[in-house]
Design an enzyme around this catalytic site. Structure first.
Site, PDB file in Angstrom:
ATOM      1  N   ASP A 203       0.743  -1.152  -0.214  1.00  0.00           N
ATOM      2  CA  ASP A 203      -0.317  -0.054   0.144  1.00  0.00           C
ATOM      3  C   ASP A 203       0.680   1.012   0.079  1.00  0.00           C
ATOM      4  O   ASP A 203       1.637   1.162   0.965  1.00  0.00           O
ATOM      5  CB  ASP A 203      -0.432  -0.604   1.033  1.00  0.00           C
ATOM      6  CG  ASP A 203      -1.934   1.188   0.917  1.00  0.00           C
ATOM      7  OD1 ASP A 203      -3.092   0.549   0.725  1.00  0.00           O
ATOM      8  OD2 ASP A 203      -1.520   2.125   1.826  1.00  0.00           O
ATOM      9  N   ASN A 211      -3.051  12.944  -4.273  1.00  0.00           N
ATOM     10  CA  ASN A 211      -4.080  13.068  -4.782  1.00  0.00           C
ATOM     11  C   ASN A 211      -4.799  14.587  -4.653  1.00  0.00           C
ATOM     12  O   ASN A 211      -5.278  15.634  -5.761  1.00  0.00           O
ATOM     13  CB  ASN A 211      -5.409  12.029  -4.786  1.00  0.00           C
ATOM     14  CG  ASN A 211      -5.091  10.847  -5.674  1.00  0.00           C
ATOM     15  OD1 ASN A 211      -4.656  10.752  -6.669  1.00  0.00           O
ATOM     16  ND2 ASN A 211      -5.935  10.070  -5.191  1.00  0.00           N
ATOM     17  N   HIS A 216      -5.623  14.212  -9.359  1.00  0.00           N
ATOM     18  CA  HIS A 216      -5.749  13.111  -9.293  1.00  0.00           C
ATOM     19  C   HIS A 216      -4.481  12.426 -10.857  1.00  0.00           C
ATOM     20  O   HIS A 216      -4.549  10.730 -10.883  1.00  0.00           O
ATOM     21  CB  HIS A 216      -7.158  12.170  -9.625  1.00  0.00           C
ATOM     22  CG  HIS A 216      -7.642  12.124  -8.865  1.00  0.00           C
ATOM     23  ND1 HIS A 216      -7.920  11.145  -7.595  1.00  0.00           N
ATOM     24  CD2 HIS A 216      -8.943  12.501  -8.088  1.00  0.00           C
ATOM     25  CE1 HIS A 216      -8.932  11.434  -6.627  1.00  0.00           C
ATOM     26  NE2 HIS A 216      -9.313  12.621  -6.924  1.00  0.00           N
ATOM     27  N   ASP A 220      -2.346   9.431 -10.528  1.00  0.00           N
ATOM     28  CA  ASP A 220      -2.556   7.580 -11.245  1.00  0.00           C
ATOM     29  C   ASP A 220      -1.141   7.967 -12.098  1.00  0.00           C
ATOM     30  O   ASP A 220      -1.091   6.363 -12.229  1.00  0.00           O
ATOM     31  CB  ASP A 220      -3.316   8.557 -12.816  1.00  0.00           C
ATOM     32  CG  ASP A 220      -4.740   8.250 -12.122  1.00  0.00           C
ATOM     33  OD1 ASP A 220      -5.263   7.580 -11.332  1.00  0.00           O
ATOM     34  OD2 ASP A 220      -6.136   8.638 -13.125  1.00  0.00           O
ATOM     35  N   GLU A 246      -4.955   2.434  -4.329  1.00  0.00           N
ATOM     36  CA  GLU A 246      -3.207   2.279  -3.908  1.00  0.00           C
ATOM     37  C   GLU A 246      -2.641   1.202  -3.618  1.00  0.00           C
ATOM     38  O   GLU A 246      -1.830   0.912  -3.274  1.00  0.00           O
ATOM     39  CB  GLU A 246      -3.082   3.634  -3.550  1.00  0.00           C
ATOM     40  CG  GLU A 246      -3.768   3.445  -1.821  1.00  0.00           C
ATOM     41  CD  GLU A 246      -4.759   4.038  -0.890  1.00  0.00           C
ATOM     42  OE1 GLU A 246      -4.396   4.366  -0.109  1.00  0.00           O
ATOM     43  OE2 GLU A 246      -5.440   3.919  -2.920  1.00  0.00           O
TER      44      GLU A 246
END
Length: 327
Positions: A203, A211, A216, A220, A246
């Protein structure tokens, strides 16, 4: 089949993933004039004309493989006496006892919609070709050859669509469905051959902050670059996938507890020292090594508890589930 389904006011049938009829209700049998034993185990396309087989291949199989369902498809079945019965068909792909089935309901239709006129015209041309002289028969053979070529192309497209269903579109890694299938297969191999393996749940630390701070698109980009980094660090037989959000997962064959934690710590150190584009992150990892009696769910649960321990202990670290018992 219970009596309510057998006498329902609509036709029902279930086929295997390869199109073989597994069950059919009395309503559909009456509609087509067959006995139950005449259809069970037969291919669904045995009840269709050549034209409808082509239409079925062109639309039904690719669409249901990609989306898992088909709604309001207009097609014709052929009765036992050779008469066409136009129907409205809904279908859904489902898993039962580890096997894939396609369950469908059909309603007889009195009229076809306008876009089916082309299909009817094509059917008429094909039927005329069957009745012509040797010259027409040669043209028909060419048409069949073209049909076979298109069928092979459709099969190739079907394989591509099936592959797409297993791939995470953002990172290019296997998706959650891909991972779960691989985990079940690896567990089965362990039970049969005692081939030890370990499982990682990884994680990104404070990913929400990335973010919220950068947006975002940057998030990404970080996910994509981390996926490439994890893939580059993995061994040839390792399986790396995106689990969701994530979170990433990895299955490491032939990896015991000591080796697994060493590899996980290397993952953490490499991620922390590598710029992902213009951004630097850390990851936390939960590790579990398979043992007798484990299921896919128990193994994931153990790794998830270990991941929680890594997060609680300050992040940017790896924890093995076996060490949680000692603490």
């Amino acid at each position: 089949m219970d009596i309510q389904l057998d006498t329902a006011p609509c036709g029902y049938f279930s086929i295997s993933n390869t199109g073989l009829i597994q069950s059919v209700n009395g309503t559909l049998l009456n509609m087509l004039g067959y006995e139950r034993g005449e259809l069970l185990g037969k291919h669904l396309e045995s009840t269709m004309s050549v034209t409808n087989k082509l239409f079925f291949h062109t639309y039904f199989y690719p669409y249901i493989q990609l989306h898992g369902h088909v709604n309001e498809m207009y097609v014709s079945f052929r009765t036992s006496t050779g008469q066409d019965v136009p129907v409205l068909l809904n279908g859904i792909r489902q898993q039962r006892d580890g096997e894939t089935f396609i369950d469908c309901v059909v309603l007889a239709m009195r009229k076809r919609i306008e876009h089916e006129k082309d299909v009817l015209q094509t059917k008429a041309k094909l039927e005329e070709l069957y009745q012509k002289t040797n010259e027409a028969n040669q043209k028909l053979e060419l048409l069949h050859a073209e049909y076979e070529t298109k069928q092979q192309e459709l099969l190739r497209i079907n394989h591509q669509l099936e592959a797409m269903a297993w791939i995470d579109p953002l990172t290019g890694l296997g998706n959650r469905r891909f991972f779960q299938e691989k985990l079940l297969a690896t567990l089965a191999s362990y039970r049969e051959n005692e081939e030890l393996f370990s499982l990682f749940i990884m994680d990104i630390d404070h990913f929400k902050k990335i973010n919220d701070t950068y947006g975002h698109p940057v998030g990404d980009l970080v996910l994509t670059n981390l996926a490439r980094l994890l893939q580059s660090m993995s061994r040839e037989n390792d399986i790396v996938a995106r689990y969701g959000g994530e979170e990433f997962v990895a299955i490491l064959p032939d990896t015991d507890q000591e080796t697994a934690i060493s590899i996980a710590e290397r993952y953490c150190a490499t991620a922390a020292s590598t710029l992902l584009g213009e951004y630097q992150i850390t990851i936390s990892i939960g590790v579990a090594t398979v043992s007798s009696g484990d299921t896919d769910q128990s193994l994931l649960h153990h790794a998830d508890l270990a991941l929680y321990a890594s997060k609680s202990s300050g992040r940017n670290r790896a924890t093995h589930a076996a060490n949680l018992v000692k603490n």
